[in-house]
Design an enzyme around this catalytic site. Structure first.
Site, mmCIF file in Angstrom:
data_model
loop_
_atom_site.group_PDB
_atom_site.id
_atom_site.type_symbol
_atom_site.label_atom_id
_atom_site.label_comp_id
_atom_site.label_asym_id
_atom_site.label_seq_id
_atom_site.Cartn_x
_atom_site.Cartn_y
_atom_site.Cartn_z
ATOM 1 N N ASP A 103 61.889 58.646 35.956
ATOM 2 C CA ASP A 103 60.584 58.745 36.263
ATOM 3 C C ASP A 103 59.758 59.165 34.981
ATOM 4 O O ASP A 103 58.598 58.589 35.087
ATOM 5 C CB ASP A 103 60.611 59.907 37.396
ATOM 6 C CG ASP A 103 61.077 61.356 36.929
ATOM 7 O OD1 ASP A 103 61.829 61.181 35.858
ATOM 8 O OD2 ASP A 103 61.143 62.370 37.758
ATOM 9 N N ASP A 106 60.274 63.325 28.681
ATOM 10 C CA ASP A 106 59.432 64.522 28.085
ATOM 11 C C ASP A 106 59.680 64.894 26.840
ATOM 12 O O ASP A 106 59.483 64.259 25.976
ATOM 13 C CB ASP A 106 59.403 65.551 29.196
ATOM 14 C CG ASP A 106 58.515 66.917 28.864
ATOM 15 O OD1 ASP A 106 57.730 66.756 28.170
ATOM 16 O OD2 ASP A 106 59.066 68.089 29.607
ATOM 17 N N LYS A 134 55.727 60.972 27.740
ATOM 18 C CA LYS A 134 54.757 61.916 27.045
ATOM 19 C C LYS A 134 55.281 61.809 25.534
ATOM 20 O O LYS A 134 56.053 62.480 25.020
ATOM 21 C CB LYS A 134 55.127 63.422 27.277
ATOM 22 C CG LYS A 134 54.717 63.681 28.851
ATOM 23 C CD LYS A 134 54.936 64.952 29.290
ATOM 24 C CE LYS A 134 54.536 65.291 30.748
ATOM 25 N NZ LYS A 134 55.335 66.605 31.246
ATOM 26 N N ASP A 163 58.053 65.999 41.441
ATOM 27 C CA ASP A 163 58.081 67.150 42.291
ATOM 28 C C ASP A 163 57.328 68.472 41.583
ATOM 29 O O ASP A 163 57.258 68.610 40.351
ATOM 30 C CB ASP A 163 59.212 67.700 43.141
ATOM 31 C CG ASP A 163 60.295 68.400 41.947
ATOM 32 O OD1 ASP A 163 60.424 67.725 41.062
ATOM 33 O OD2 ASP A 163 60.456 69.500 42.112
HETATM 34 P P1 5GP Z 1 63.025 65.744 29.237
HETATM 35 O O1 5GP Z 1 64.842 66.098 29.285
HETATM 36 O O2 5GP Z 1 62.816 64.365 28.856
HETATM 37 O O3 5GP Z 1 62.296 66.964 28.686
HETATM 38 O O4 5GP Z 1 62.633 65.945 30.707
HETATM 39 C C1 5GP Z 1 63.060 64.792 31.604
HETATM 40 C C2 5GP Z 1 62.871 65.278 33.089
HETATM 41 O O5 5GP Z 1 61.952 66.453 33.344
HETATM 42 C C3 5GP Z 1 62.369 64.484 34.018
HETATM 43 O O6 5GP Z 1 63.370 63.617 34.668
HETATM 44 C C4 5GP Z 1 61.786 65.161 35.028
HETATM 45 O O7 5GP Z 1 62.635 65.620 36.131
HETATM 46 C C5 5GP Z 1 61.266 66.541 34.289
HETATM 47 N N1 5GP Z 1 59.883 66.540 33.912
HETATM 48 C C6 5GP Z 1 59.445 66.050 32.726
HETATM 49 N N2 5GP Z 1 58.052 66.453 32.676
HETATM 50 C C7 5GP Z 1 57.774 66.262 33.986
HETATM 51 C C8 5GP Z 1 56.292 66.609 34.582
HETATM 52 O O8 5GP Z 1 55.281 66.620 33.976
HETATM 53 N N3 5GP Z 1 56.399 66.787 35.981
HETATM 54 C C9 5GP Z 1 57.540 66.871 36.643
HETATM 55 N N4 5GP Z 1 57.521 67.161 37.805
HETATM 56 N N5 5GP Z 1 58.748 66.622 36.036
HETATM 57 C C10 5GP Z 1 58.927 66.593 34.849
#
Ligand code: 5GP
Length: 179
Positions: A103, A106, A134, A163
């Site tokens: 989805d 980040d 992002k 969510d």
């Molecule tokens: P990462 O490991 O890249 O930091 O984060 C990935 C996961 O964090 C995504 O699959 C999602 O579940 C959650 N996540 C990251 N940013 C957001 C956001 O802005 N909103 C939501 N609801 N979940 C996020």
């Protein structure tokens, strides 16, 4: 358009019509890139469930669809950098073309963890497709990231599968936090 999810306020960032249009473009690109092959589409739950559904509806190549479940936000609005493995891929991916569908990317930590874990099972290729990215939050670069729907600022978003405290997933559009 404004909405409230649990105790936070959000406003519309990307309407569903724009998501649909971009998803059709990505599906076309994947169809061209994987022509003559039958990739495995592996959605990363829970956030990707609507994106996977709309993506495969628009694909004109044969695909297998499966899911794995990871969690990293645990009800908050910032990445905890701790990853919980809830359930694994059950399909044998050895020698197969694997497309991981996420989805949102980040920090990149979740995907980095997953790609490393799956690489030892010797798929022919691993490619990553994410609806949202992002770019200013990335801490670990993901070589396998090839398809990106939209780049957004470093802000917390909900809707279209994403969510806040398990709410807001059914909003038909991406909403960003305000206030
Ligand atoms: P990462 O490991 O890249 O930091 O984060 C990935 C996961 O964090 C995504 O699959 C999602 O579940 C959650 N996540 C990251 N940013 C957001 C956001 O802005 N909103 C939501 N609801 N979940 C996020």
């Amino acid at each position: 358009m404004k909405t409230r999810v649990a105790d936070l306020d959000f406003e519309l960032l990307i309407p569903y019509e724009q998501l649909e249009k971009r998803i059709r473009e990505i599906a076309k690109q994947i169809g061209e890139d994987f022509e003559g092959r039958s990739p495995i589409i592996a959605g990363i739950l829970t956030g990707s469930f609507l994106f996977v559904a709309d993506l495969v509806k628009n694909l004109d190549i044969p695909v297998e669809v499966t899911f794995t479940k990871l969690a990293s936000y645990f009800g908050g609005t910032a990445s905890t950098r701790k990853i919980r493995d809830d359930f694994d891929l059950t399909i044998d991916i050895k020698g197969r073309h694997l497309i991981l569908v996420e989805d949102i990317v980040d920090t990149g930590n979740t995907l980095h963890y997953l790609v490393d874990k799956l690489r030892v099972r010797e798929p022919a290729t691993i490619t990553v497709c994410t609806l949202l990215l992002k770019p200013n939050a990335i801490e670990v670069s993901i070589e396998e990231l090839k398809y990106v729907g939209f780049e957004i600022d470093n802000q917390f978003v909900v809707g279209y599968g994403l969510d806040y405290r398990e709410q807001g997933r059914s909003l038909m559009g991406i909403y960003q936090r305000v206030g």
